[in-house]
Design a protein around this motif. Sequence first.
Motif, short mmCIF file in Angstrom:
data_model
loop_
_atom_site.label_atom_id
_atom_site.label_comp_id
_atom_site.label_asym_id
_atom_site.label_seq_id
_atom_site.Cartn_x
_atom_site.Cartn_y
_atom_site.Cartn_z
N ALA A 229 0.84 -1.21 0.00
CA ALA A 229 0.00 0.00 0.00
C ALA A 229 0.87 1.26 0.00
N LEU A 230 2.05 1.16 0.61
CA LEU A 230 2.96 2.32 0.64
C LEU A 230 3.53 2.59 -0.75
N ILE A 231 3.74 1.53 -1.52
CA ILE A 231 4.24 1.71 -2.90
C ILE A 231 3.17 2.44 -3.72
N GLU A 232 1.92 1.96 -3.58
CA GLU A 232 0.83 2.61 -4.31
C GLU A 232 0.68 4.07 -3.87
N ALA A 233 0.80 4.31 -2.57
CA ALA A 233 0.63 5.67 -2.05
C ALA A 233 1.72 6.60 -2.58
N GLU A 234 2.94 6.08 -2.62
CA GLU A 234 4.05 6.90 -3.10
C GLU A 234 3.84 7.27 -4.58
N LEU A 235 3.45 6.27 -5.37
CA LEU A 235 3.23 6.53 -6.79
C LEU A 235 2.09 7.52 -7.02
N ASP A 236 0.98 7.29 -6.32
CA ASP A 236 -0.17 8.18 -6.51
C ASP A 236 0.19 9.61 -6.13
N THR A 237 0.98 9.75 -5.08
CA THR A 237 1.38 11.08 -4.63
C THR A 237 2.26 11.74 -5.69
N LEU A 238 3.25 10.98 -6.19
CA LEU A 238 4.14 11.53 -7.22
C LEU A 238 3.36 11.88 -8.49
N GLU A 239 2.32 11.09 -8.76
CA GLU A 239 1.54 11.31 -9.99
C GLU A 239 0.51 12.42 -9.85
N GLY A 240 0.37 12.97 -8.62
CA GLY A 240 -0.49 14.15 -8.47
C GLY A 240 -1.82 13.92 -7.78
N ALA A 241 -1.98 12.81 -7.06
CA ALA A 241 -3.25 12.60 -6.35
C ALA A 241 -3.43 13.66 -5.27
N ASP A 242 -4.66 14.10 -5.09
CA ASP A 242 -4.99 15.08 -4.05
C ASP A 242 -5.50 14.42 -2.78
N TYR A 243 -5.96 13.20 -2.91
CA TYR A 243 -6.46 12.40 -1.78
C TYR A 243 -6.03 10.96 -2.01
N LEU A 244 -5.77 10.25 -0.93
CA LEU A 244 -5.49 8.82 -1.03
C LEU A 244 -6.63 8.07 -0.36
N MET A 245 -7.01 6.94 -0.94
CA MET A 245 -8.12 6.19 -0.35
C MET A 245 -7.71 4.75 -0.05
N VAL A 246 -8.26 4.24 1.04
CA VAL A 246 -8.12 2.82 1.38
C VAL A 246 -9.49 2.19 1.26
#
Length: 323
Positions: A229-246
Amino acid sequence: MIRRPRRNRQTEAIRNMVQETSLSTHDFIYPLFIIEGQNQRIEVSSMPGINRFSIDTALEEVAACVELGVKTFAPFPSIREQLKDKYATESHNPEGLFPTLIREIKRNFPDVALVTDVAMDPYSSDGHDGIVINGEIINDETLEVLGKMALTQAQAGADIVAPSDMMDGRVGYIRKVLDENGFHKVAIMSYTAKYASAFYGPFRDALDSAPKAGDKKTYQMNYANSREALIEAELDTLEGADYLMVKPALSYLDVIKLLRENSNLPIAAYNVSGEYAMVKAAAQKGWIDGEKIMVETLTSIKRAGADIILSYFAKEYAQYLKK
Ligand code: PBG
């Protein structure tokens, strides 16, 4: 004994004072199931209290929720089988059911926030979140469909697009498409840690969107994993996500906490259909107190670290607060 923790639990006033977590209607996003037609309000059999609305009755439901203080909605369309195809073409038809709904809600309720789902499954004749070729879910070609879908939703008035498909690179791809078309203000709520879960069953019944063959394990995450989940979170953040969801929430409170501790973005948690159905079923049998379980489980999601909760309980919780 010098230390007596029970001192801080003695009366309701004291308990309220030391309470660490509280929920407000502002914390919620309310999912809405949308169908074609007029004057439709059909209960989902596995989700008592949750209906499938036509656009006109959906507007009434939005009005009722706004009155209660719930102002953010996540609509999901149920698409007629004849309109589904391999490439989810209907998902980017500006005159389709979903963009029409978005326009109607924003026209009638300009202050409401709409979080719109970006994934192929409701529109796909294969019932998958990506293009299926020889039984395989093809990643990069799917991004093009997702980009068109997100753009169509943004053009219709979506405030936040929410890719729930779990294709690699989709947040960055969608960000690029939105920005190239002048929608830099439209945010992305990424379904960051979305697990391949049996808790989605009632949702797939509501939308008739279950996969026709196979499962979603090559794109949704293995529920045995949390570091991933941390890998996904890091990628989404780098790609410009404004919110992360679980997603789901209750069996994944540890993942909510993990993302909360490793990110400064707002964290959303999706209290999914199966979680709702279990509470309702046991309550109907008289085996649990449904209202108390609702409050306890929603509070646990917030306590774990979620800032935002997508829940079928959003309206009922707002009604409970008014009591
Ligand atoms: C579609 C989607 C699903 C849910 C939200 N968006 C189903 C799935 O991935 O199969 C499930 C929500 C719920 O169960 O409440 N990509």
